[in-house]
Write an enzyme that holds these catalytic residues in place. Structure first.
Site, short mmCIF file in Angstrom:
data_model
loop_
_atom_site.label_atom_id
_atom_site.label_comp_id
_atom_site.label_asym_id
_atom_site.label_seq_id
_atom_site.Cartn_x
_atom_site.Cartn_y
_atom_site.Cartn_z
N GLY A 30 0.69 -1.21 0.02
CA GLY A 30 -0.20 -0.11 -0.03
C GLY A 30 0.79 1.17 0.10
CB VAL A 31 4.54 2.43 0.00
CG1 VAL A 31 4.64 1.85 1.56
CG2 VAL A 31 5.10 1.14 -0.78
CE LYS A 72 4.12 -3.28 -3.81
NZ LYS A 72 3.43 -2.98 -2.66
CE LYS A 74 0.74 -6.76 -7.40
NZ LYS A 74 1.16 -5.89 -6.40
CB THR A 132 -3.05 -11.15 -3.41
OG1 THR A 132 -2.57 -9.77 -3.32
CG2 THR A 132 -2.10 -12.07 -3.71
CG ASP A 145 -1.92 -3.56 -7.78
OD1 ASP A 145 -2.84 -2.87 -7.33
OD2 ASP A 145 -1.15 -3.83 -7.13
CD GLU A 193 2.27 -3.15 -8.01
OE1 GLU A 193 1.53 -2.65 -8.99
OE2 GLU A 193 1.89 -3.18 -6.82
N GLY A 194 6.31 -5.61 -7.84
CA GLY A 194 6.50 -6.57 -6.84
C GLY A 194 5.26 -6.70 -6.10
N PRO A 202 3.77 13.79 -4.42
CG PRO A 202 2.64 15.47 -5.45
CD PRO A 202 3.48 14.51 -5.75
N1 LIG Z 1 0.48 9.93 -4.48
C1 LIG Z 1 -0.95 9.53 -4.23
N2 LIG Z 1 -1.84 10.45 -4.03
C2 LIG Z 1 -3.04 9.88 -3.60
N3 LIG Z 1 -3.71 8.52 -3.71
C3 LIG Z 1 -2.37 7.56 -3.60
C4 LIG Z 1 -1.08 8.12 -3.88
N4 LIG Z 1 -0.16 7.04 -4.10
C5 LIG Z 1 -1.02 6.10 -3.88
N5 LIG Z 1 -2.36 6.32 -3.71
C6 LIG Z 1 -3.45 5.29 -3.21
O1 LIG Z 1 -3.18 4.65 -2.24
C7 LIG Z 1 -3.48 3.27 -2.42
C8 LIG Z 1 -2.22 2.34 -2.58
O2 LIG Z 1 -1.44 2.75 -3.50
P1 LIG Z 1 -0.80 1.66 -4.23
O3 LIG Z 1 -1.91 0.90 -4.86
O4 LIG Z 1 -0.06 2.32 -5.82
O5 LIG Z 1 0.10 0.86 -3.48
P2 LIG Z 1 0.87 -0.48 -3.64
O6 LIG Z 1 2.33 -0.24 -2.85
O7 LIG Z 1 0.76 -0.91 -5.07
O8 LIG Z 1 -0.02 -1.41 -2.84
P3 LIG Z 1 0.03 -3.15 -3.05
O9 LIG Z 1 0.97 -3.52 -2.07
O10 LIG Z 1 -1.66 -3.57 -2.65
O11 LIG Z 1 -0.04 -3.55 -4.57
C9 LIG Z 1 -4.22 3.35 -3.93
O12 LIG Z 1 -5.61 3.24 -3.47
C10 LIG Z 1 -3.81 4.69 -4.42
O13 LIG Z 1 -4.97 5.05 -5.37
MG LIG Z 2 0.11 -2.22 -5.98
#
Ligand SMILES: Nc1ncnc2c1ncn2[C@@H]1O[C@H](COP(=O)(O)OP(=O)(O)OP(=O)(O)O)[C@@H](O)[C@H]1O
Ligand SMILES: [Mg+2]
Length: 245
Positions: A16-17, A19, A41, A45, A58, A118-119, A209
């Site tokens: 959720g960071v 990626k 990807k 999951t 994703d 994407e990991g 941002p």
């Molecule tokens: N810079 C940002 N501004 C606004 N929303 C964001 C931003 N980055 C990520 N998000 C939101 O935060 C959530 C998590 O982001 P993201 O899906 O890219 O994380 P992830 O690391 O790919 O997660 P996962 O481990 O589940 O694959 C998503 O709902 C996304 O829309």
């Molecule tokens: Mg993701």
């Protein structure tokens, strides 16, 4: 040892960071430089069920960003449960199909100039008791890009991830911080990039941002493409000469 392949493996300090957001932003930025970019990807999951099909949010987000023509290769293994792959595999009685992942990656490499993978969560997320995301990084022979949160806690999480990469001999091409506050930026957000660079030697390639009108689940990008190109040192991600592992 072989040289790195043209591509990047995007990992994170956590799930959720950001990626997927970073991978999509990078795909759009590279496409606008005229590159033919493939996205992947390997294990999705928490997929949505549509009849008998499982749809990975994703992958859908990445595919639209990269305008890829080979959707099945992008998302070769999918689970319904939002769990580590090894746990979802047991619950859904289906092992992570590594041969299928390898075949898909190989096909993508034939069809594209540069592959963005994407990991799944972070480097030590398990696919089985003896195979982790880090094993896949090694097999794919890709350098790493680490996505991290910018605020308090980022130093520890980012350095742990860099350590896990470095002890395995991976090249870490850089760190990107995501979801930096637009107003009332914390002292941690201001100071962390420099501290992390000084302590690890890994380049910080920029930060994204908190963005409006952006959401992975509903496939909205807002101004991701423009902001990514303004704030991230895109050239550093793809144009570093290939190095041996
Ligand atoms: N810079 C940002 N501004 C606004 N929303 C964001 C931003 N980055 C990520 N998000 C939101 O935060 C959530 C998590 O982001 P993201 O899906 O890219 O994380 P992830 O690391 O790919 O997660 P996962 O481990 O589940 O694959 C998503 O709902 C996304 O829309
Ligand atoms: Mg993701």
């Amino acid at each position: 040892m072989p040289a790195y392949k043209p591509g990047i493996f995007i990992t994170g300090t956590d799930t959720g960071v950001g990626k997927t957001v970073v991978a999509a932003g990078l795909a759009m930025a590279l496409k606008s430089r005229g590159m033919k970019v493939g996205v992947m990807k390997p294990v999705g999951t928490g997929c949505m069920e549509f009849g008998k099909r499982l749809i990975c949010h994703d992958s859908a987000y990445l595919l639209e960003a990269a305008e890829n023509e080979y959707p099945p290769l992008t998302s070769p293994v999918r689970y319904r449960h939002a769990l580590a792959p090894s746990v979802a595999a047991v619950l859904e009685k289906r092992e992570v199909d590594l041969p299928q992942i390898r075949r898909s990656f190989g096909e993508l490499q034939k069809n594209y100039d540069f592959i963005i993978v994407e990991g799944i969560g972070g480097l030590l997320v398990p696919f089985s008791k003896d195979y982790f995301v880090a094993n896949l990084v090694r097999e794919f022979q890709l350098p790493l890009l680490i996505v991290s949160k910018g605020g308090l806690g980022a130093i520890n999480h980012t350095l742990l991830t860099i350590d896990a990469a470095v002890i395995r001999g991976f090249e870490v091409r850089g760190v990107i911080f995501n979801r930096m506050a637009k107003t009332n930026v914390s002292l941690a957000e201001i100071t962390n990039p420099k501290v992390i660079h000084e302590l690890s030697g890994v380049p910080v390639l920029g930060s994204l941002p908190e963005m409006d009108d952006l959401d992975v689940d509903t496939c909205r990008y807002g101004r991701l493409k423009e902001i990514f190109q303004e704030r991230i040192q895109v050239d550093q991600i793809y144009s570093v000469p290939s190095l041996p592992v």
